[in-house]
Design a protein around this motif. Sequence first.
Motif, PDB file in Angstrom:
ATOM      1  N   MET A  72      34.045  47.304  33.451  1.00  0.00           N
ATOM      2  CA  MET A  72      33.136  46.519  34.288  1.00  0.00           C
ATOM      3  C   MET A  72      31.869  46.076  33.562  1.00  0.00           C
ATOM      4  N   SER A  73      31.627  46.632  32.362  1.00  0.00           N
ATOM      5  CA  SER A  73      30.385  46.303  31.660  1.00  0.00           C
ATOM      6  C   SER A  73      30.588  45.568  30.344  1.00  0.00           C
ATOM      7  N   GLN A  74      31.784  45.647  29.755  1.00  0.00           N
ATOM      8  CA  GLN A  74      32.018  44.968  28.486  1.00  0.00           C
ATOM      9  C   GLN A  74      33.498  44.645  28.291  1.00  0.00           C
ATOM     10  N   SER A  75      33.737  43.696  27.394  1.00  0.00           N
ATOM     11  CA  SER A  75      35.113  43.283  27.106  1.00  0.00           C
ATOM     12  C   SER A  75      35.274  43.111  25.600  1.00  0.00           C
ATOM     13  N   ILE A  76      35.871  44.119  24.972  1.00  0.00           N
ATOM     14  CA  ILE A  76      36.158  44.080  23.538  1.00  0.00           C
ATOM     15  C   ILE A  76      37.673  44.245  23.403  1.00  0.00           C
ATOM     16  N   GLY A  99      30.732  43.584  51.381  1.00  0.00           N
ATOM     17  CA  GLY A  99      29.615  42.866  50.780  1.00  0.00           C
ATOM     18  C   GLY A  99      29.240  43.395  49.406  1.00  0.00           C
ATOM     19  N   ALA A 100      27.947  43.591  49.190  1.00  0.00           N
ATOM     20  CA  ALA A 100      27.444  43.991  47.875  1.00  0.00           C
ATOM     21  C   ALA A 100      27.867  45.397  47.475  1.00  0.00           C
ATOM     22  N   SER A 101      28.294  46.204  48.436  1.00  0.00           N
ATOM     23  CA  SER A 101      28.696  47.580  48.116  1.00  0.00           C
ATOM     24  C   SER A 101      30.075  47.648  47.460  1.00  0.00           C
ATOM     25  N   PHE A 102      30.791  46.520  47.438  1.00  0.00           N
ATOM     26  CA  PHE A 102      32.114  46.478  46.803  1.00  0.00           C
ATOM     27  C   PHE A 102      32.035  45.582  45.567  1.00  0.00           C
ATOM     28  N   PRO A 103      32.008  46.177  44.360  1.00  0.00           N
ATOM     29  CA  PRO A 103      31.765  45.398  43.139  1.00  0.00           C
ATOM     30  C   PRO A 103      33.016  44.812  42.486  1.00  0.00           C
ATOM     31  N   TYR A 104      34.181  44.965  43.134  1.00  0.00           N
ATOM     32  CA  TYR A 104      35.434  44.613  42.466  1.00  0.00           C
ATOM     33  C   TYR A 104      36.018  43.259  42.885  1.00  0.00           C
ATOM     34  N   ASN A 105      35.341  42.540  43.761  1.00  0.00           N
ATOM     35  CA  ASN A 105      35.864  41.234  44.198  1.00  0.00           C
ATOM     36  C   ASN A 105      35.407  40.134  43.242  1.00  0.00           C
ATOM     37  N   THR A 106      35.682  40.340  41.956  1.00  0.00           N
ATOM     38  CA  THR A 106      35.290  39.376  40.921  1.00  0.00           C
ATOM     39  C   THR A 106      36.486  39.009  40.061  1.00  0.00           C
ATOM     40  N   THR A 107      36.410  37.830  39.476  1.00  0.00           N
ATOM     41  CA  THR A 107      37.472  37.424  38.556  1.00  0.00           C
ATOM     42  C   THR A 107      37.534  38.366  37.361  1.00  0.00           C
ATOM     43  N   SER A 108      36.381  38.891  36.950  1.00  0.00           N
ATOM     44  CA  SER A 108      36.341  39.802  35.807  1.00  0.00           C
ATOM     45  C   SER A 108      37.201  41.033  36.053  1.00  0.00           C
ATOM     46  N   PHE A 109      37.052  41.644  37.226  1.00  0.00           N
ATOM     47  CA  PHE A 109      37.849  42.834  37.526  1.00  0.00           C
ATOM     48  C   PHE A 109      39.325  42.488  37.634  1.00  0.00           C
ATOM     49  N   SER A 110      39.630  41.362  38.265  1.00  0.00           N
ATOM     50  CA  SER A 110      41.024  40.941  38.406  1.00  0.00           C
ATOM     51  C   SER A 110      41.664  40.719  37.039  1.00  0.00           C
ATOM     52  N   TYR A 111      40.988  39.954  36.169  1.00  0.00           N
ATOM     53  CA  TYR A 111      41.531  39.686  34.834  1.00  0.00           C
ATOM     54  C   TYR A 111      41.665  40.968  34.021  1.00  0.00           C
ATOM     55  N   ILE A 141      40.083  30.887  43.110  1.00  0.00           N
ATOM     56  CA  ILE A 141      39.789  30.409  44.467  1.00  0.00           C
ATOM     57  C   ILE A 141      39.161  31.515  45.329  1.00  0.00           C
ATOM     58  N   LEU A 142      39.666  32.745  45.197  1.00  0.00           N
ATOM     59  CA  LEU A 142      39.293  33.795  46.143  1.00  0.00           C
ATOM     60  C   LEU A 142      38.136  34.687  45.693  1.00  0.00           C
ATOM     61  N   LEU A 143      37.901  34.803  44.392  1.00  0.00           N
ATOM     62  CA  LEU A 143      36.966  35.807  43.896  1.00  0.00           C
ATOM     63  C   LEU A 143      35.705  35.200  43.297  1.00  0.00           C
ATOM     64  N   GLU A 144      34.679  36.028  43.184  1.00  0.00           N
ATOM     65  CA  GLU A 144      33.435  35.602  42.561  1.00  0.00           C
ATOM     66  C   GLU A 144      33.608  35.517  41.045  1.00  0.00           C
ATOM     67  N   HIS A 145      33.017  34.503  40.427  1.00  0.00           N
ATOM     68  CA  HIS A 145      33.186  34.262  39.002  1.00  0.00           C
ATOM     69  C   HIS A 145      32.080  34.964  38.209  1.00  0.00           C
ATOM     70  N   THR A 146      32.134  36.274  38.170  1.00  0.00           N
ATOM     71  CA  THR A 146      31.137  37.050  37.434  1.00  0.00           C
ATOM     72  C   THR A 146      31.821  38.176  36.676  1.00  0.00           C
ATOM     73  N   GLY A 147      31.089  38.770  35.719  1.00  0.00           N
ATOM     74  CA  GLY A 147      31.584  39.918  34.982  1.00  0.00           C
ATOM     75  C   GLY A 147      31.896  39.607  33.538  1.00  0.00           C
ATOM     76  N   PRO A 148      32.084  40.655  32.721  1.00  0.00           N
ATOM     77  CA  PRO A 148      32.270  40.478  31.278  1.00  0.00           C
ATOM     78  C   PRO A 148      33.633  39.949  30.857  1.00  0.00           C
ATOM     79  N   VAL A 149      34.663  40.202  31.658  1.00  0.00           N
ATOM     80  CA  VAL A 149      36.015  39.748  31.300  1.00  0.00           C
ATOM     81  C   VAL A 149      36.211  38.345  31.875  1.00  0.00           C
ATOM     82  N   ASN A 150      36.460  37.390  31.006  1.00  0.00           N
ATOM     83  CA  ASN A 150      36.599  36.008  31.465  1.00  0.00           C
ATOM     84  C   ASN A 150      38.007  35.482  31.229  1.00  0.00           C
ATOM     85  N   LEU A 151      38.230  34.251  31.651  1.00  0.00           N
ATOM     86  CA  LEU A 151      39.558  33.647  31.549  1.00  0.00           C
ATOM     87  C   LEU A 151      40.010  33.508  30.097  1.00  0.00           C
ATOM     88  N   THR A 152      39.061  33.295  29.194  1.00  0.00           N
ATOM     89  CA  THR A 152      39.409  33.170  27.768  1.00  0.00           C
ATOM     90  C   THR A 152      40.046  34.447  27.251  1.00  0.00           C
TER      91      THR A 152
END
Length: 259
Positions: free
Chosen positions: A219-223, A44-56, A129-140
Amino acid sequence: MMNYVKSEIYRVTHSKGIYCFTAILAGLSFLLNAVLAWFGKMDGASFPYNTTSFSYSNLVANPMIFCTMGAVVGIILYEGNRKNGNLKNTIAFGIPRTKVFAGECIVAAISAIVSLIIVLAVYIVSAIILLEHTGPVNLTDLLTEIPAVFLLAVACLISGIVCIEAFGKDSTGIIVWFIIWFIIPKVFFYLGLRFDVIYNIAMWMPENFFGTSGMIVNMSQSITAWGTSEGMAKCIISGIIGIIVFSLSGVVLLRKREL
Protein backbone atom coordinates in the motif's frame (compact mmCIF):
# COMPACT_ATOMS: atom_id res chain seq x y z
CA MET A 1 1.04 -30.05 -38.56
CA MET A 2 -0.91 -26.98 -39.68
CA ASN A 3 -3.96 -29.12 -40.38
CA TYR A 4 -3.69 -30.63 -36.91
CA VAL A 5 -3.44 -27.15 -35.33
CA LYS A 6 -6.52 -26.04 -37.28
CA SER A 7 -8.44 -29.11 -36.16
CA GLU A 8 -7.44 -28.49 -32.53
CA ILE A 9 -8.49 -24.85 -32.74
CA TYR A 10 -11.85 -26.01 -34.09
CA ARG A 11 -12.17 -28.54 -31.25
CA VAL A 12 -11.25 -25.99 -28.58
CA THR A 13 -13.60 -23.32 -29.93
CA HIS A 14 -16.44 -25.84 -29.96
CA SER A 15 -15.92 -27.08 -26.40
CA LYS A 16 -16.99 -25.44 -23.14
CA GLY A 17 -13.73 -25.67 -21.20
CA ILE A 18 -11.91 -22.51 -22.25
CA TYR A 19 -15.13 -20.48 -22.33
CA CYS A 20 -16.05 -21.48 -18.77
CA PHE A 21 -12.50 -20.80 -17.56
CA THR A 22 -12.44 -17.33 -19.14
CA ALA A 23 -15.95 -16.46 -17.97
CA ILE A 24 -15.17 -17.48 -14.38
CA LEU A 25 -11.96 -15.43 -14.25
CA ALA A 26 -13.60 -12.41 -15.88
CA GLY A 27 -16.54 -12.66 -13.49
CA LEU A 28 -14.25 -12.91 -10.46
CA SER A 29 -12.22 -9.94 -11.72
CA PHE A 30 -15.30 -7.75 -11.98
CA LEU A 31 -16.66 -9.04 -8.67
CA LEU A 32 -13.44 -8.20 -6.84
CA ASN A 33 -13.46 -4.59 -8.02
CA ALA A 34 -17.21 -4.28 -7.43
CA VAL A 35 -16.85 -5.52 -3.85
CA LEU A 36 -13.96 -3.12 -3.18
CA ALA A 37 -16.03 -0.24 -4.56
CA TRP A 38 -19.08 -1.26 -2.51
CA PHE A 39 -17.13 -1.43 0.75
CA GLY A 40 -15.55 1.92 -0.12
CA LYS A 41 -18.97 3.53 -0.40
CA MET A 42 -20.23 1.85 2.77
CA ASP A 43 -17.25 2.67 5.01
CA GLY A 44 -15.91 5.80 3.32
CA ALA A 45 -12.47 6.96 4.42
CA SER A 46 -12.13 4.12 6.93
CA PHE A 47 -11.77 1.62 4.05
CA PRO A 48 -8.45 2.25 2.25
CA TYR A 49 -8.68 -0.58 -0.29
CA ASN A 50 -11.18 0.81 -2.83
CA THR A 51 -8.35 2.04 -5.07
CA THR A 52 -6.95 0.98 -8.40
CA SER A 53 -3.57 0.62 -6.67
CA PHE A 54 -4.82 -2.08 -4.32
CA SER A 55 -6.69 -3.85 -7.12
CA TYR A 56 -3.66 -3.88 -9.44
CA SER A 57 -1.39 -4.97 -6.59
CA ASN A 58 -3.22 -8.28 -6.35
CA LEU A 59 -1.71 -9.20 -9.73
CA VAL A 60 1.51 -7.17 -9.60
CA ALA A 61 2.55 -8.63 -6.24
CA ASN A 62 1.81 -12.19 -7.38
CA PRO A 63 3.25 -12.69 -10.88
CA MET A 64 3.17 -16.47 -10.50
CA ILE A 65 -0.62 -16.21 -10.87
CA PHE A 66 -0.10 -15.70 -14.62
CA CYS A 67 2.19 -18.73 -14.78
CA THR A 68 -0.27 -20.88 -12.88
CA MET A 69 -3.17 -19.80 -15.08
CA GLY A 70 -1.10 -20.66 -18.15
CA ALA A 71 -0.66 -24.20 -16.87
CA VAL A 72 -4.36 -24.41 -15.99
CA VAL A 73 -5.29 -23.61 -19.60
CA GLY A 74 -3.05 -26.41 -20.88
CA ILE A 75 -4.46 -28.85 -18.36
CA ILE A 76 -8.08 -27.89 -19.11
CA LEU A 77 -7.59 -28.40 -22.84
CA TYR A 78 -5.66 -31.69 -22.68
CA GLU A 79 -6.53 -33.45 -19.46
CA GLY A 80 -7.90 -36.87 -20.26
CA ASN A 81 -6.40 -36.66 -23.77
CA ARG A 82 -4.85 -40.10 -23.40
CA LYS A 83 -7.77 -41.62 -21.52
CA ASN A 84 -10.47 -40.68 -24.04
CA GLY A 85 -8.42 -41.94 -26.99
CA ASN A 86 -7.86 -38.59 -28.72
CA LEU A 87 -4.08 -38.94 -28.66
CA LYS A 88 -4.15 -42.52 -29.94
CA ASN A 89 -6.49 -41.60 -32.78
CA THR A 90 -4.32 -38.66 -33.79
CA ILE A 91 -1.18 -40.79 -33.86
CA ALA A 92 -3.05 -43.44 -35.85
CA PHE A 93 -3.63 -40.87 -38.62
CA GLY A 94 0.13 -40.71 -39.10
CA ILE A 95 0.92 -37.42 -37.34
CA PRO A 96 4.30 -37.70 -35.57
CA ARG A 97 4.17 -37.49 -31.79
CA THR A 98 6.49 -34.48 -31.69
CA LYS A 99 4.22 -32.55 -34.05
CA VAL A 100 1.19 -33.45 -31.96
CA PHE A 101 2.93 -32.13 -28.85
CA ALA A 102 4.01 -28.94 -30.66
CA GLY A 103 0.48 -28.44 -31.97
CA GLU A 104 -1.02 -28.85 -28.51
CA CYS A 105 1.37 -26.24 -27.10
CA ILE A 106 0.59 -23.79 -29.91
CA VAL A 107 -3.18 -24.16 -29.57
CA ALA A 108 -3.04 -23.92 -25.77
CA ALA A 109 -0.84 -20.80 -25.98
CA ILE A 110 -3.23 -19.12 -28.43
CA SER A 111 -6.18 -19.98 -26.18
CA ALA A 112 -4.36 -18.63 -23.12
CA ILE A 113 -3.52 -15.36 -24.88
CA VAL A 114 -7.13 -14.77 -25.93
CA SER A 115 -8.33 -15.60 -22.42
CA LEU A 116 -5.70 -13.29 -20.90
CA ILE A 117 -6.76 -10.36 -23.09
CA ILE A 118 -10.43 -10.75 -22.16
CA VAL A 119 -9.86 -11.21 -18.43
CA LEU A 120 -7.34 -8.36 -18.16
CA ALA A 121 -9.63 -6.05 -20.11
CA VAL A 122 -12.48 -6.74 -17.66
CA TYR A 123 -10.14 -6.38 -14.69
CA ILE A 124 -8.61 -3.08 -15.79
CA VAL A 125 -11.77 -1.44 -17.14
CA SER A 126 -13.81 -2.33 -14.05
CA ALA A 127 -11.03 -1.04 -11.80
CA ILE A 128 -10.83 2.26 -13.71
CA ILE A 129 -14.61 2.77 -13.65
CA LEU A 130 -15.36 1.62 -10.09
CA LEU A 131 -12.32 2.52 -7.98
CA GLU A 132 -10.41 5.61 -6.92
CA HIS A 133 -7.27 6.28 -8.96
CA THR A 134 -4.75 6.59 -6.13
CA GLY A 135 -1.85 4.65 -4.63
CA PRO A 136 1.69 3.56 -5.55
CA VAL A 137 0.79 0.68 -7.87
CA ASN A 138 -0.32 2.03 -11.24
CA LEU A 139 -1.50 0.63 -14.55
CA THR A 140 2.04 0.78 -15.98
CA ASP A 141 3.22 -1.69 -13.32
CA LEU A 142 0.50 -4.12 -14.39
CA LEU A 143 0.97 -3.68 -18.13
CA THR A 144 4.77 -4.11 -17.95
CA GLU A 145 4.19 -7.27 -15.94
CA ILE A 146 2.67 -8.93 -19.01
CA PRO A 147 5.85 -9.04 -21.16
CA ALA A 148 7.86 -9.90 -18.04
CA VAL A 149 5.86 -13.03 -17.22
CA PHE A 150 4.57 -13.98 -20.68
CA LEU A 151 7.34 -16.40 -21.65
CA LEU A 152 7.39 -17.84 -18.14
CA ALA A 153 3.66 -18.47 -18.42
CA VAL A 154 4.21 -20.21 -21.78
CA ALA A 155 6.91 -22.38 -20.18
CA CYS A 156 4.48 -23.18 -17.38
CA LEU A 157 1.78 -24.06 -19.90
CA ILE A 158 4.12 -26.38 -21.82
CA SER A 159 5.24 -28.08 -18.61
CA GLY A 160 1.60 -28.60 -17.62
CA ILE A 161 0.87 -30.39 -20.89
CA VAL A 162 4.03 -32.49 -20.52
CA CYS A 163 3.16 -33.51 -16.95
CA ILE A 164 -0.43 -34.58 -17.60
CA GLU A 165 0.53 -36.53 -20.73
CA ALA A 166 3.74 -38.10 -19.38
CA PHE A 167 2.03 -39.61 -16.34
CA GLY A 168 -0.81 -42.10 -16.16
CA LYS A 169 -3.15 -39.93 -14.07
CA ASP A 170 -3.94 -36.24 -14.51
CA SER A 171 -3.82 -35.77 -10.74
CA THR A 172 -0.28 -37.16 -10.65
CA GLY A 173 0.76 -34.85 -13.45
CA ILE A 174 -0.65 -31.83 -11.62
CA ILE A 175 1.20 -32.77 -8.45
CA VAL A 176 4.47 -33.20 -10.38
CA TRP A 177 3.92 -29.83 -12.08
CA PHE A 178 3.41 -28.17 -8.69
CA ILE A 179 6.58 -29.76 -7.32
CA ILE A 180 8.61 -28.59 -10.32
CA TRP A 181 7.49 -24.97 -10.12
CA PHE A 182 7.06 -24.39 -6.39
CA ILE A 183 8.73 -27.07 -4.27
CA ILE A 184 12.00 -27.67 -6.12
CA PRO A 185 12.81 -23.92 -6.35
CA LYS A 186 12.45 -23.62 -2.56
CA VAL A 187 14.68 -26.66 -2.04
CA PHE A 188 17.31 -25.08 -4.30
CA PHE A 189 16.96 -21.77 -2.47
CA TYR A 190 17.56 -23.22 0.97
CA LEU A 191 20.43 -25.38 -0.28
CA GLY A 192 21.80 -22.28 -1.96
CA LEU A 193 22.10 -20.56 1.41
CA ARG A 194 25.02 -22.93 2.01
CA PHE A 195 26.33 -23.41 -1.53
CA ASP A 196 26.86 -20.40 -3.78
CA VAL A 197 26.67 -22.37 -7.03
CA ILE A 198 23.24 -23.74 -6.14
CA TYR A 199 22.10 -20.29 -5.01
CA ASN A 200 22.98 -18.80 -8.39
CA ILE A 201 20.88 -21.48 -10.09
CA ALA A 202 18.03 -21.02 -7.63
CA MET A 203 17.80 -17.30 -8.32
CA TRP A 204 16.97 -18.00 -11.98
CA MET A 205 13.82 -19.83 -10.90
CA PRO A 206 10.78 -17.49 -10.98
CA GLU A 207 9.35 -18.63 -7.66
CA ASN A 208 12.60 -17.45 -6.07
CA PHE A 209 13.53 -14.28 -7.93
CA PHE A 210 9.98 -12.93 -7.75
CA GLY A 211 9.94 -13.53 -4.01
CA THR A 212 13.48 -12.65 -2.92
CA SER A 213 14.83 -10.13 -5.43
CA GLY A 214 13.89 -7.03 -3.47
CA MET A 215 10.41 -6.94 -5.01
CA ILE A 216 8.08 -4.95 -2.72
CA VAL A 217 4.49 -4.25 -3.71
CA ASN A 218 2.15 -2.96 -1.00
CA MET A 219 0.00 0.00 0.00
CA SER A 220 2.99 2.34 0.32
CA GLN A 221 5.41 1.40 -2.47
CA SER A 222 5.76 -0.53 -5.70
CA ILE A 223 9.15 -2.03 -6.54
CA THR A 224 8.80 -4.81 -9.11
CA ALA A 225 11.26 -7.46 -10.27
CA TRP A 226 10.83 -6.24 -13.85
CA GLY A 227 11.09 -2.54 -13.07
CA THR A 228 14.69 -2.34 -14.30
CA SER A 229 16.16 -3.40 -17.64
CA GLU A 230 18.23 -6.07 -15.87
CA GLY A 231 15.18 -7.42 -14.07
CA MET A 232 13.07 -7.49 -17.24
CA ALA A 233 15.88 -9.25 -19.10
CA LYS A 234 16.13 -11.87 -16.34
CA CYS A 235 12.39 -12.56 -16.54
CA ILE A 236 12.52 -12.94 -20.32
CA ILE A 237 15.68 -15.10 -20.35
CA SER A 238 14.30 -17.32 -17.61
CA GLY A 239 11.14 -17.79 -19.68
CA ILE A 240 13.14 -18.69 -22.79
CA ILE A 241 15.17 -21.23 -20.80
CA GLY A 242 11.96 -22.73 -19.39
CA ILE A 243 10.37 -23.05 -22.83
CA ILE A 244 13.46 -24.79 -24.23
CA VAL A 245 13.85 -27.13 -21.24
CA PHE A 246 10.22 -28.21 -21.08
CA SER A 247 9.83 -28.46 -24.85
CA LEU A 248 12.84 -30.78 -25.09
CA SER A 249 11.63 -32.71 -22.05
CA GLY A 250 8.24 -33.12 -23.68
CA VAL A 251 9.73 -34.42 -26.92
CA VAL A 252 11.90 -36.96 -25.07
CA LEU A 253 9.31 -38.14 -22.52
CA LEU A 254 6.33 -38.35 -24.86
CA ARG A 255 8.30 -40.25 -27.51
CA LYS A 256 9.03 -42.97 -24.97
CA ARG A 257 5.61 -42.99 -23.35
CA GLU A 258 3.29 -45.83 -24.30
CA LEU A 259 -0.16 -44.95 -25.61
